[in-house]
Scaffold this motif. Structure first.
Motif, PDB file in Angstrom:
ATOM      1  N   ALA A  57      -7.313  11.139  -1.183  1.00  0.00           N
ATOM      2  CA  ALA A  57      -5.973  10.570  -1.290  1.00  0.00           C
ATOM      3  C   ALA A  57      -5.867   9.731  -2.552  1.00  0.00           C
ATOM      4  CB  ALA A  57      -5.653   9.707  -0.073  1.00  0.00           C
ATOM      5  N   ALA A  58      -4.712   9.820  -3.205  1.00  0.00           N
ATOM      6  CA  ALA A  58      -4.388   8.931  -4.315  1.00  0.00           C
ATOM      7  C   ALA A  58      -3.418   7.895  -3.771  1.00  0.00           C
ATOM      8  CB  ALA A  58      -3.759   9.700  -5.465  1.00  0.00           C
ATOM      9  N   ALA A  59      -3.724   6.631  -3.988  1.00  0.00           N
ATOM     10  CA  ALA A  59      -2.924   5.568  -3.393  1.00  0.00           C
ATOM     11  C   ALA A  59      -2.838   4.376  -4.333  1.00  0.00           C
ATOM     12  CB  ALA A  59      -3.525   5.139  -2.060  1.00  0.00           C
ATOM     13  N   THR A  60      -1.857   3.522  -4.061  1.00  0.00           N
ATOM     14  CA  THR A  60      -1.804   2.209  -4.681  1.00  0.00           C
ATOM     15  C   THR A  60      -2.185   1.208  -3.612  1.00  0.00           C
ATOM     16  OG1 THR A  60      -0.052   2.854  -6.206  1.00  0.00           O
ATOM     17  CG2 THR A  60      -0.364   0.504  -5.839  1.00  0.00           C
ATOM     18  N   SER A  61      -3.250   0.471  -3.850  1.00  0.00           N
ATOM     19  CA  SER A  61      -3.760  -0.460  -2.851  1.00  0.00           C
ATOM     20  C   SER A  61      -4.311  -1.693  -3.549  1.00  0.00           C
ATOM     21  CB  SER A  61      -4.867   0.209  -2.030  1.00  0.00           C
ATOM     22  OG  SER A  61      -5.437  -0.690  -1.108  1.00  0.00           O
ATOM     23  N   VAL A  69       0.868  -1.185   0.000  1.00  0.00           N
ATOM     24  CA  VAL A  69       0.000   0.000   0.000  1.00  0.00           C
ATOM     25  C   VAL A  69       0.899   1.226   0.000  1.00  0.00           C
ATOM     26  CG1 VAL A  69      -1.724   1.308   1.280  1.00  0.00           C
ATOM     27  CG2 VAL A  69      -1.843  -1.181   1.244  1.00  0.00           C
ATOM     28  N   ARG A  70       0.628   2.152  -0.897  1.00  0.00           N
ATOM     29  CA  ARG A  70       1.454   3.358  -0.967  1.00  0.00           C
ATOM     30  C   ARG A  70       0.558   4.572  -1.184  1.00  0.00           C
ATOM     31  NH1 ARG A  70       6.622   3.025  -4.565  1.00  0.00           N
ATOM     32  NH2 ARG A  70       7.304   1.929  -2.709  1.00  0.00           N
ATOM     33  N   LEU A  71       0.804   5.604  -0.400  1.00  0.00           N
ATOM     34  CA  LEU A  71       0.050   6.849  -0.496  1.00  0.00           C
ATOM     35  C   LEU A  71       0.848   7.835  -1.343  1.00  0.00           C
ATOM     36  CD1 LEU A  71      -2.492   8.332   0.615  1.00  0.00           C
ATOM     37  CD2 LEU A  71      -1.055   9.153   2.481  1.00  0.00           C
ATOM     38  N   TRP A  72       0.212   8.348  -2.410  1.00  0.00           N
ATOM     39  CA  TRP A  72       0.912   9.232  -3.342  1.00  0.00           C
ATOM     40  C   TRP A  72       0.610  10.697  -3.114  1.00  0.00           C
ATOM     41  CZ3 TRP A  72       4.705   6.949  -5.668  1.00  0.00           C
ATOM     42  CH2 TRP A  72       4.617   5.597  -5.998  1.00  0.00           C
ATOM     43  N   SER A  73      -0.628  11.018  -2.763  1.00  0.00           N
ATOM     44  CA  SER A  73      -0.981  12.417  -2.543  1.00  0.00           C
ATOM     45  C   SER A  73      -2.146  12.500  -1.568  1.00  0.00           C
ATOM     46  CB  SER A  73      -1.346  13.130  -3.853  1.00  0.00           C
ATOM     47  OG  SER A  73      -2.561  12.607  -4.382  1.00  0.00           O
ATOM     48  N   LEU A  74      -2.240  13.650  -0.918  1.00  0.00           N
ATOM     49  CA  LEU A  74      -3.308  13.898   0.051  1.00  0.00           C
ATOM     50  C   LEU A  74      -3.793  15.323  -0.155  1.00  0.00           C
ATOM     51  CD1 LEU A  74      -4.731  12.740   2.681  1.00  0.00           C
ATOM     52  CD2 LEU A  74      -2.974  14.019   3.951  1.00  0.00           C
ATOM     53  N   SER A  75      -5.109  15.495  -0.269  1.00  0.00           N
ATOM     54  CA  SER A  75      -5.669  16.845  -0.391  1.00  0.00           C
ATOM     55  C   SER A  75      -6.779  17.028   0.635  1.00  0.00           C
ATOM     56  CB  SER A  75      -6.199  17.099  -1.808  1.00  0.00           C
ATOM     57  OG  SER A  75      -7.257  16.216  -2.124  1.00  0.00           O
ATOM     58  N   LEU A  76      -6.828  18.219   1.197  1.00  0.00           N
ATOM     59  CA  LEU A  76      -7.781  18.535   2.264  1.00  0.00           C
ATOM     60  C   LEU A  76      -8.590  19.764   1.899  1.00  0.00           C
ATOM     61  CD1 LEU A  76      -5.330  18.216   5.313  1.00  0.00           C
ATOM     62  CD2 LEU A  76      -6.701  16.415   4.272  1.00  0.00           C
ATOM     63  N   THR A  77      -9.876  19.733   2.225  1.00  0.00           N
ATOM     64  CA  THR A  77     -10.745  20.891   2.070  1.00  0.00           C
ATOM     65  C   THR A  77     -11.524  21.072   3.365  1.00  0.00           C
ATOM     66  OG1 THR A  77     -11.000  20.450  -0.298  1.00  0.00           O
ATOM     67  CG2 THR A  77     -12.588  21.946   0.710  1.00  0.00           C
ATOM     68  N   ASP A  78     -11.340  22.209   4.020  1.00  0.00           N
ATOM     69  CA  ASP A  78     -12.045  22.545   5.265  1.00  0.00           C
ATOM     70  C   ASP A  78     -11.842  21.490   6.349  1.00  0.00           C
ATOM     71  OD1 ASP A  78     -13.090  24.982   4.346  1.00  0.00           O
ATOM     72  OD2 ASP A  78     -14.750  23.969   3.341  1.00  0.00           O
ATOM     73  N   VAL A  84      -0.774  17.791  -0.731  1.00  0.00           N
ATOM     74  CA  VAL A  84       0.585  17.339  -0.455  1.00  0.00           C
ATOM     75  C   VAL A  84       0.904  16.170  -1.378  1.00  0.00           C
ATOM     76  CG1 VAL A  84       2.148  16.392   1.285  1.00  0.00           C
ATOM     77  CG2 VAL A  84       0.370  18.008   1.968  1.00  0.00           C
ATOM     78  N   GLU A  85       2.033  16.256  -2.075  1.00  0.00           N
ATOM     79  CA  GLU A  85       2.505  15.150  -2.908  1.00  0.00           C
ATOM     80  C   GLU A  85       3.535  14.360  -2.098  1.00  0.00           C
ATOM     81  OE1 GLU A  85       1.359  14.418  -5.875  1.00  0.00           O
ATOM     82  OE2 GLU A  85       0.086  16.197  -6.078  1.00  0.00           O
ATOM     83  N   LEU A  86       3.405  13.052  -2.092  1.00  0.00           N
ATOM     84  CA  LEU A  86       4.287  12.193  -1.310  1.00  0.00           C
ATOM     85  C   LEU A  86       5.106  11.304  -2.230  1.00  0.00           C
ATOM     86  CD1 LEU A  86       1.585  11.203   1.308  1.00  0.00           C
ATOM     87  CD2 LEU A  86       3.429  12.841   1.652  1.00  0.00           C
ATOM     88  N   GLY A  87       6.355  11.088  -1.876  1.00  0.00           N
ATOM     89  CA  GLY A  87       7.223  10.247  -2.683  1.00  0.00           C
ATOM     90  C   GLY A  87       7.391   8.873  -2.064  1.00  0.00           C
ATOM     91  N   PRO A  88       8.017   7.958  -2.783  1.00  0.00           N
ATOM     92  CA  PRO A  88       8.297   6.635  -2.220  1.00  0.00           C
ATOM     93  C   PRO A  88       9.239   6.739  -1.033  1.00  0.00           C
ATOM     94  CG  PRO A  88       8.681   6.686  -4.597  1.00  0.00           C
ATOM     95  CD  PRO A  88       8.511   8.100  -4.156  1.00  0.00           C
ATOM     96  N   GLY A  89       9.177   5.777  -0.139  1.00  0.00           N
ATOM     97  CA  GLY A  89      10.072   5.777   1.008  1.00  0.00           C
ATOM     98  C   GLY A  89       9.564   6.677   2.117  1.00  0.00           C
ATOM     99  N   VAL A  90      10.494   7.217   2.893  1.00  0.00           N
ATOM    100  CA  VAL A  90      10.153   8.022   4.064  1.00  0.00           C
ATOM    101  C   VAL A  90       9.864   9.464   3.648  1.00  0.00           C
ATOM    102  CG1 VAL A  90      10.975   8.908   6.275  1.00  0.00           C
ATOM    103  CG2 VAL A  90      11.546   6.572   5.571  1.00  0.00           C
ATOM    104  N   ASN A  91       8.744  10.016   4.136  1.00  0.00           N
ATOM    105  CA  ASN A  91       8.399  11.414   3.917  1.00  0.00           C
ATOM    106  C   ASN A  91       8.357  12.120   5.271  1.00  0.00           C
ATOM    107  OD1 ASN A  91       7.095  11.850   0.876  1.00  0.00           O
ATOM    108  ND2 ASN A  91       6.973   9.753   1.620  1.00  0.00           N
ATOM    109  N   MET A  92       8.987  13.287   5.339  1.00  0.00           N
ATOM    110  CA  MET A  92       9.005  14.054   6.591  1.00  0.00           C
ATOM    111  C   MET A  92       8.142  15.297   6.434  1.00  0.00           C
ATOM    112  SD  MET A  92      13.002  13.788   7.763  1.00  0.00           S
ATOM    113  CE  MET A  92      12.627  14.583   9.328  1.00  0.00           C
ATOM    114  N   VAL A  93       7.363  15.592   7.468  1.00  0.00           N
ATOM    115  CA  VAL A  93       6.539  16.798   7.504  1.00  0.00           C
ATOM    116  C   VAL A  93       7.160  17.731   8.534  1.00  0.00           C
ATOM    117  CG1 VAL A  93       4.244  17.730   7.896  1.00  0.00           C
ATOM    118  CG2 VAL A  93       4.497  15.439   6.930  1.00  0.00           C
ATOM    119  N   ILE A  94       7.617  18.891   8.068  1.00  0.00           N
ATOM    120  CA  ILE A  94       8.349  19.818   8.925  1.00  0.00           C
ATOM    121  C   ILE A  94       7.619  21.154   8.951  1.00  0.00           C
ATOM    122  CG2 ILE A  94      10.552  21.035   9.266  1.00  0.00           C
ATOM    123  CD1 ILE A  94      11.890  18.728   7.718  1.00  0.00           C
TER     124      ILE A  94
END
Length: 204
Positions: free
Chosen positions: A139-143, A68-77, A86-96
């Motif tokens: 969210a766009a994901a591979t599942s 399972v891989r999460l590629w992007s996440l979008s939020l409204t309200d 937010v676009e996410l890449g393979p491997g570890v993603n850090m939110v700073i």
């Protein structure tokens, strides 16, 4: 694009080239534990795609590994976000970011999609931005071996409506395994640092 990690599997001997996987190694050990025979063949096309465990001498045994891989996440309200993507890449993603900017809210949004509910909000109303009637998480994901778009509409006065590829789900349990997530929050430290009542509550 796979994060570096390693897993020691007790009592198993592996023959072949180095294996790189883009999923939780426990998925692999779970499959091996279900095998009756002594030998198995693991087939992987690439680290981020489904794999297969075949029982050698037990052709009826097939175990499918589904990353399972999460590629992007979008939020409204959602919470403090009027709109965000937010676009996410393979491997570890850090939110700073600075305190109060909404880092935890991003993680909570992923958890809402995974568990169909928040781990920290007592009601859905707390998830909806002030002045709005509903929040939307996409969210766009591979599942399960395919690319999917998962969405949750969180109503201030009501439940959570789930959609997969823009098709509404009739029951929340249809989401099981679609977007699996493991949560560790600062509150979890109470299990170790807190009193025995926290541990009893967790076990109960």
């Amino acid at each position: 694009g796979v994060a570096d990690a390693s897993e020691i599997v007790e009592g198993v001997t592996y023959e072949g080239d180095a294996m790189v996987v883009g999923f939780n190694p426990k998925f692999l050990t779970d499959g091996l534990e279900d095998l009756d025979g002594e030998r198995a063949v693991v087939e992987l096309i690439d680290p981020g795609r489904p794999g297969l465990i075949k029982g050698e001498g037990h052709e009826e045994f097939l175990y499918l590994l589904m990353p399972v891989r999460l590629w992007s996440l979008s939020l409204t309200d959602f919470r403090n976000y009027a709109a965000a993507r937010v676009e996410l890449g393979p491997g570890v993603n850090m939110v700073i970011g600075r305190n109060g900017q909404g880092k935890t809210n991003l993680l909570e949004a992923v958890y809402v999609l995974s568990a169909v509910g928040s781990y920290r909000a007592p009601t859905n109303a707390a998830l909806v931005r002030h002045g709005a009637d509903r929040a939307v998480i996409r969210a766009a994901a591979t599942s399960r071996g395919r690319d999917v778009e998962i969405a949750a509409e969180v109503r201030r006065a009501g439940g959570i409506r789930l959609l997969v590829n823009r098709v509404p789900l009739e029951r929340a349990r249809e989401m099981e395994g679609m977007l699996e997530a493991v949560l560790f929050s600062p509150e979890d430290l109470a299990l170790v640092k807190g009193g025995p009542e926290e541990r009893r509550r967790y076990l109960d």
